[in-house]
Design an enzyme around this catalytic site. Structure first.
Site, short mmCIF file in Angstrom:
data_model
loop_
_atom_site.label_atom_id
_atom_site.label_comp_id
_atom_site.label_asym_id
_atom_site.label_seq_id
_atom_site.Cartn_x
_atom_site.Cartn_y
_atom_site.Cartn_z
CG ASP A 1 -4.44 -19.18 8.00
OD1 ASP A 1 -3.26 -19.11 8.66
OD2 ASP A 1 -4.91 -18.43 7.04
CE LYS B 1 -7.81 -12.98 8.41
NZ LYS B 1 -6.43 -12.70 7.95
CG ASN B 2 -6.56 -14.80 4.46
OD1 ASN B 2 -6.63 -14.06 5.26
ND2 ASN B 2 -6.01 -15.83 4.76
NE ARG C 1 -6.16 -9.52 12.83
CZ ARG C 1 -5.15 -10.08 12.36
NH1 ARG C 1 -4.26 -10.28 13.21
NH2 ARG C 1 -4.83 -10.30 11.22
NE ARG D 1 2.52 -13.43 9.21
CZ ARG D 1 1.42 -13.30 9.40
NH1 ARG D 1 0.88 -13.01 10.35
NH2 ARG D 1 0.72 -13.62 8.14
N PRO D 2 8.87 -11.60 7.92
CG PRO D 2 10.84 -12.64 6.90
CD PRO D 2 9.49 -13.02 7.67
CB ILE D 3 7.93 -7.53 3.83
CG1 ILE D 3 8.82 -6.47 4.61
CG2 ILE D 3 6.74 -7.72 4.80
CD1 ILE D 3 8.28 -5.10 4.24
CG ASP D 4 13.04 -11.62 3.06
OD1 ASP D 4 11.80 -11.78 3.73
OD2 ASP D 4 13.66 -12.77 2.76
CG LEU D 5 10.44 -13.90 0.08
CD1 LEU D 5 9.59 -15.17 0.26
CD2 LEU D 5 11.56 -14.30 -0.50
C1 UD1 Z 1 -1.22 -15.45 3.92
C2 UD1 Z 1 -2.47 -15.55 4.84
C3 UD1 Z 1 -2.53 -16.14 6.17
C4 UD1 Z 1 -1.63 -17.47 5.98
C5 UD1 Z 1 -0.45 -17.48 5.13
C6 UD1 Z 1 0.07 -18.79 4.81
C7 UD1 Z 1 -3.41 -13.33 4.06
C8 UD1 Z 1 -3.89 -12.20 4.58
N1 UD1 Z 1 -2.87 -14.04 5.16
O1 UD1 Z 1 -0.20 -14.65 4.87
O2 UD1 Z 1 -3.58 -16.24 6.90
O3 UD1 Z 1 -1.52 -18.07 7.34
O4 UD1 Z 1 -0.63 -16.91 3.89
O5 UD1 Z 1 -0.87 -19.56 3.94
O6 UD1 Z 1 -3.81 -13.87 2.97
N2 UD1 Z 1 7.81 -15.06 4.19
C9 UD1 Z 1 9.31 -14.61 4.02
N3 UD1 Z 1 9.37 -13.37 3.66
C10 UD1 Z 1 8.65 -12.70 3.03
C11 UD1 Z 1 7.16 -13.13 3.05
C12 UD1 Z 1 6.88 -14.41 3.63
O7 UD1 Z 1 10.11 -15.28 4.87
O8 UD1 Z 1 8.69 -11.54 2.27
C13 UD1 Z 1 7.72 -16.20 4.82
C14 UD1 Z 1 6.71 -16.16 6.03
O9 UD1 Z 1 7.73 -15.66 7.15
C15 UD1 Z 1 6.25 -17.56 6.29
C16 UD1 Z 1 6.02 -17.90 4.92
O10 UD1 Z 1 7.06 -17.06 3.97
O11 UD1 Z 1 7.04 -18.34 7.05
C17 UD1 Z 1 4.51 -17.93 4.03
O12 UD1 Z 1 4.21 -16.56 4.38
P1 UD1 Z 1 3.03 -16.08 3.23
O13 UD1 Z 1 2.54 -16.88 2.34
O14 UD1 Z 1 3.77 -14.82 2.67
O15 UD1 Z 1 2.10 -15.66 4.24
P2 UD1 Z 1 1.02 -14.28 4.17
O16 UD1 Z 1 0.88 -13.99 2.71
O17 UD1 Z 1 1.63 -13.37 5.13
#
Ligand code: UD1
Length: 417
Positions: free
Chosen positions: A304, A22-23, A396, A121-125
């Protein structure tokens, strides 16, 4: 509405073929936008999340032809750059479309993504990464618009090795002027799969699997066929299902190297494991031993698989300790396990699991995708009948979950309510 009904107590035995990841599929499907042509993907799992991704592509002007796990995607007529809010809310990974739209069309509009409720789960990064590449970001009532005249390669330091951010920056940089360098990049195997796919199309990405990735901009890509990597999280789920039922199974179509930390923990718990190039055989002990584990970015133990391991540890001999370091609220499924007789205490990021002799079947709910899988794993070993509601979460991410389990001897049915 659908639910699973499980009659526990049957050992999992036999062979199961693991589906495509999936990922890995989700960013690769998004990446087809970069190619103005036809892309053929094999081993795409037929699950809710990939279907949502296809729906979005079609809304943007793409064409999707599906035949079992083969998908042909024609992105030559993409003419919209706005991801509909309702679909964005369905699935967090929809944010990954932004990187491709920016990379190809210098234009993307989307809202804050949804997905499993396992933390803020922010998207700031992601947004900081885009800005560094020269993208102008405007926020308006929850809508985010990204535009630019051109993408210029830069050095980008990630505060945290975020998987989605690493993928989005790669996608946005494929056609950039010059070289983009990502430091402290996530190292997950799915990022290597994305790199392999992009390079097959003609991109120049290097370093995936390490913490430094470079992307040298190219002028155009070409049509390709690509086979998606196997799903290591689905594999880990079947390993825990086998372990909790005292069973003996063989998982095929898998790369055991992707599961090194999970295999190490299962061996520590007393399981006998044999691996080959593309299979894993597991033989469960009479009694599972307790464990200590903490989730970490790859190559550490995957977040996961935290919930299915907790389900397994509920029946271990002794007390186990789990520390969740990635998502701050990934224990929402724990009260459901407690309803089944599990003895678990959660304090902040730590879960303490006191092993009990047996779990008891009752009515429980899936609280998120992997938490839902934990309910199934628990139900497989529980005495009596477990009914799992809200299984839309589970659908999902798991392809033919109940059928695969039935083929291994489980008594599980999917019913409409
Ligand atoms: C991906 C996987 C998910 C897995 C996760 C961690 C997919 C589709 N999903 O999710 O199954 O659990 O990796 O291995 O591949 N964060 C921030 N700001 C950001 C982005 C992330 O603070 O802009 C934080 C998140 O809140 C979290 C951490 O970084 O605490 C890891 O998140 P991230 O590695 O980005 O996970 P996803 O890509 O969402």
């Amino acid at each position: 509405m659908l639910k699973y009904i499980i009659k526990g107590g049957k050992k999992l035995e036999g062979t199961v073929k693991i589906s495509g990841s999936k990922n890995a599929s989700l960013p690769i499907i998004a990446a087809t936008i970069l190619n103005t042509g036809k892309t053929t993907l094999y081993n795409v799992p037929n699950i809710h999340d990939t279907q949502i991704m296809f729906q979005i592509l079609e809304i943007l002007g793409g064409k999707v032809e599906k035949k079992n796990n083969k998908v042909i995607i024609d992105t030559s007529k993409i003419n919209k750059y706005e991801i509909p809010e309702n679909l964005m809310r369905e699935m967090r990974s929809s944010v990954i479309l932004a990187g491709s739209l920016i990379g190809k069309y210098k234009n993307a509009t989307f809202s804050y993504p949804g997905g499993c409720d396992i933390g803020t789960r922010p998207i700031d990064l992601h947004l900081k990464g885009f800005e560094k590449l020269g993208v102008k970001i405007t926020k308006n009532y929850g809508n985010i618009t990204c535009t630019c005249d051109k993408i210029v390669g830069q050095k980008i330091e990630l505060d945290f090795p975020s998987v989605g951010t690493t993928e989005n920056i790669i996608l946005a940089s494929v056609f950039a002027e010059g070289i983009t360098e990502i430091n402290n990049a996530a190292r997950e195997p799915e990022i290597i799969d994305l790199q392999n796919f992009l390079n097959r199309m003609g991109a120049k990405v290097e370093g995936a699997g390490s913490n430094q990735i470079t992307i040298q901009g190219v002028k155009q890509l070409k049509d390709v066929s690509y086979n998606i990597m196997p799903d290591r999280i689905e594999a880990g789920t079947f390993l825990c299902g086998t372990a909790i039922t005292g069973g003996n199974t063989r998982l095929e179509g898998i790369n055991p190297k992707h599961l090194t930390p999970a295999i190490a923990k299962l061996e520590e718990a007393g399981c006998k494991i044999e691996t080959g190039k593309s299979y894993i055989e597991i033989n469960a002990p009479k009694k599972i031993k307790s464990l200590e584990l903490k989730t970490m970015p790859y190559p550490g133990f995957p977040t996961d698989l935290q919930s299915v391991f907790i389900a397994l540890l509920t029946i271990a001999k002794g007390t186990s300790l789990v520390i969740e370091n990635i998502f701050e609220s990934r224990y929402k499924f724990v009260p459901e396990l407690i309803r089944m007789g599990a003895k678990i205490t959660v304090e902040g990021r730590t879960a303490i699991i006191k092993g009990t002799r047996k779990l008891y079947g009752t009515n429980v709910k899936a609280t998120d995708l992997r938490g839902g899988a934990a309910m199934i794993i628990a139900g497989l070993s529980a005495k009596g009948k477990t009914e799992v509601e809200n299984i839309e979460y589970i659908l999902r991410g798991y392809e033919n979950f109940d059928k695969k389990l039935r083929d291994l001897g489980a008594d599980i049915r999917l019913i409409k309510i």
